[in-house]
Design a protein around this motif. Structure first.
Motif, short mmCIF file in Angstrom:
data_model
loop_
_atom_site.label_atom_id
_atom_site.label_comp_id
_atom_site.label_asym_id
_atom_site.label_seq_id
_atom_site.Cartn_x
_atom_site.Cartn_y
_atom_site.Cartn_z
N GLY A 231 0.84 -1.27 0.00
CA GLY A 231 0.01 0.06 0.02
C GLY A 231 0.64 1.20 -0.04
O GLY A 231 1.92 1.06 -0.11
N ASP A 232 0.25 2.36 -0.09
CA ASP A 232 0.94 3.59 -0.19
C ASP A 232 1.64 3.97 1.16
O ASP A 232 2.57 4.81 1.36
N ASP A 233 1.40 3.00 2.24
CA ASP A 233 2.23 3.14 3.51
C ASP A 233 3.31 2.34 3.65
O ASP A 233 3.82 2.19 4.83
N HIS A 241 -6.31 -0.37 2.79
CA HIS A 241 -5.95 0.49 1.71
C HIS A 241 -6.92 0.80 0.77
O HIS A 241 -6.78 1.58 -0.35
N ALA A 296 4.75 -0.06 -4.80
CA ALA A 296 3.49 0.47 -4.04
C ALA A 296 2.52 0.69 -4.77
O ALA A 296 2.54 1.44 -5.94
N ASN A 298 -0.73 2.86 -6.15
CA ASN A 298 -1.02 4.33 -6.20
C ASN A 298 -2.27 4.59 -7.04
O ASN A 298 -2.38 4.45 -8.17
N THR A 299 -3.43 4.70 -6.08
CA THR A 299 -4.76 4.78 -6.92
C THR A 299 -4.97 5.93 -7.72
O THR A 299 -5.96 6.01 -8.70
N GLU A 300 -4.16 7.11 -7.57
CA GLU A 300 -4.28 8.13 -8.29
C GLU A 300 -3.71 8.05 -9.65
O GLU A 300 -4.38 8.28 -10.87
N LYS A 301 -2.77 7.24 -9.87
CA LYS A 301 -1.93 6.77 -10.89
C LYS A 301 -3.04 5.76 -11.80
O LYS A 301 -3.21 5.98 -13.04
#
Length: 470
Positions: A231-233, A241, A296, A298-301
């Motif tokens: 996840g991003d963390d 996530h 990781a 990345n939902t924005e991507k």
């Protein structure tokens, strides 16, 4: 030798994006090398395996269009084969009966840990022949006692594991059912799998499985262990996530091409290229170009990619997937624009298909209230005259096209000596219920004449009521 890859999920839950990426890599490698791709359902965990999970895996594979050449095979239908192999290993002295109770094995490992040793089964029944007649037993594989197992991993490189580090693993339980490490070996052997591409959580299993394959005289496949997805963390990807099941991404409005394109790049690259067609992926994919380190999410991507595919894919293709959301959100579309028309005007404005439905209801459904902030700002008493003027110009139209609507709106603004903003924004709120929409002329053309005129009446009544309340 022709390439044979496989995807072998356990049906104990949904198809995770990590599993989907593994399936994609296996599928791509088979396609690239002109080989075949096998789907195998590893359902030997009878307590946790469910038909619902099998269906979820199939749904995910079909939605992503990862078609398999053989299968699906089910391990529960191959128990006779596994029993034959266990009997063969016993007969050849390559496996043995172990009469230890679980409590004895636990005590053994606790004592080893207390002595600072690596906990493992100590082989106490490996050479014994004084078998009790009425005591349950499992079957253990006789792992080599010396030497080294070498994995020439296609992603991670050379890995060496001393046999002294490995114990004699259980290959059949006391009830006779086979264990994972046996079934996967037998299936890969009998199905002629040449390349095992799987998550790197299986690295510890690989030397054990290689030793069993060698004991059976089987040709060893090549192994490629794909690093996990984080996840991003920086922690292993999980529900906390957000969506991790493949079909949840469909439900959230993603196109399969976007998810596939994102997943393939989550651990593999080809220069700086970001967007790949399916044919390009088959042509360019290379296991040796996969990262050794975890990637990781990345939902924005992913959203950026999804928006790209909504904008650039054939409209008919997007409409096919949008239809699912129409039905899921129970939107009646018979009295409005076609899905193809909707995509044409909204495709540049949304990031997901679900969002497209959510922001487009006014094309199909009437409403009785306006968005509070938009109405407060634009449906003020000063907007009544422009709305009446534009309503009159629209009502006079003999043809209802975007061009004619555009001319009518301009005519109303000019007749009052007003700028377009003083007419356009009140009109937008009146006919859509809110402050955002595609260009006004196209929006009104798609909503329809009668609906637009009626909604302007509703807005005028709202303004009059607001004026009285003041």
């Amino acid at each position: 030798m022709s390439t044979v890859t496989r995807f072998a999920p356990s049906p104990t839950g949904y198809l995770h994006v990590g599993g989907a990426r593994t399936a994609l890599y296996s599928w791509l490698y088979a396609k690239k090398t002109g080989g075949k791709f096998i789907l195998r359902i590893e359902d030997t965990d009878l307590e946790r395996s469910t038909q619902a999970s099998v269906d979820a895996i199939m749904d995910g594979m079909n939605w992503l269009e990862l078609d398999w050449d053989e299968g699906p095979f089910y391990q529960t239908k191959r128990f006779d084969l596994y029993k034959e192999v266990v009997a063969q290993l016993l007969a050849e002295g390559k496996a043995y009966k172990c009469f230890c109770t679980p409590e004895e094995v636990d005590a053994m490992r606790e004592a080893q840990m207390a002595a600072g040793e690596k906990p493992k089964y100590n082989g106490m029944w490996r050479e014994r022949t004084d078998h009790p007649a009425d005591k349950p037993f499992c079957i253990r594989f006789k792992n080599p006692l010396d030497g080294v197992v070498v994995i020439d991993d296609m992603i991670k490189g050379r890995i060496e594991v001393a046999n002294a580090e490995l114990d004699d693993l259980v290959i059949a339980r006391s009830d006779g059912t086979p264990t994972y490490n046996l079934t996967v070996v037998v299936d890969d052997w009998k199905m002629g799998v040449t390349h095992v591409i799987r998550g790197d959580d299986h690295v510890n299993n690989t030397p054990r499985q290689m030793n069993i394959l060698a004991a059976l005289g089987a040709t060893l496949p090549k192994y490629a262990h794909v690093p996990m997805i984080l996840g991003d963390d920086g922690k292993r990807l999980s529900k906390r996530h957000g969506a991790v099941g493949v079909m949840q991404y469909r439900d959230n409005g993603f196109l399969p091409e976007a998810l596939l394109n994102y997943l393939v790049r989550l651990g593999w690259s080809h220069g700086d290229q970001e967007i790949f067609s399916r044919d390009e992926l088959v042509e360019l994919f290379d296991l040796s170009a996969c990262n050794r380190a975890p990637s990781a999410f990345n939902t924005e991507k992913l959203l950026w990619l999804n928006q790209h595919y909504i904008r650039t894919s054939p409209v008919a293709h997007v409409a096919k997937h949008l239809q699912w959301h129409v039905e899921d959100q129970k939107l009646e579309i018979s009295n409005g624009p076609s899905l193809e028309q909707l995509i044409a005007v909204q495709g540049e404005r949304v990031k997901t298909l679900k969002e497209m439905i959510e922001v487009s209801r006014y094309f199909y459904e009437d409403f009785s209230a306006f968005e509070e902030n938009a109405a407060k700002k634009h449906l003020r008493p000063v907007a009544a005259e422009p709305l009446k003027a534009v309503q009159a110009h629209l009502a006079a139209l003999t043809e209802w096209t975007a061009e004619a609507v555009h001319a009518a709106i301009n005519g109303a603004a000019e007749s009052l000596g007003l700028g377009m903003g003083k007419v356009g924004m009140p009109l937008r709120v009146a006919v859509t219920g809110g402050g955002n929409s595609p260009s006004l002329d196209v929006t009104l053309a798609l909503i329809g004449k009668d609906r637009c005129l009626a909604r302007i009446d509703l807005a005028l009544a709202f303004i009059a009521e607001r004026g009285e309340a003041a």
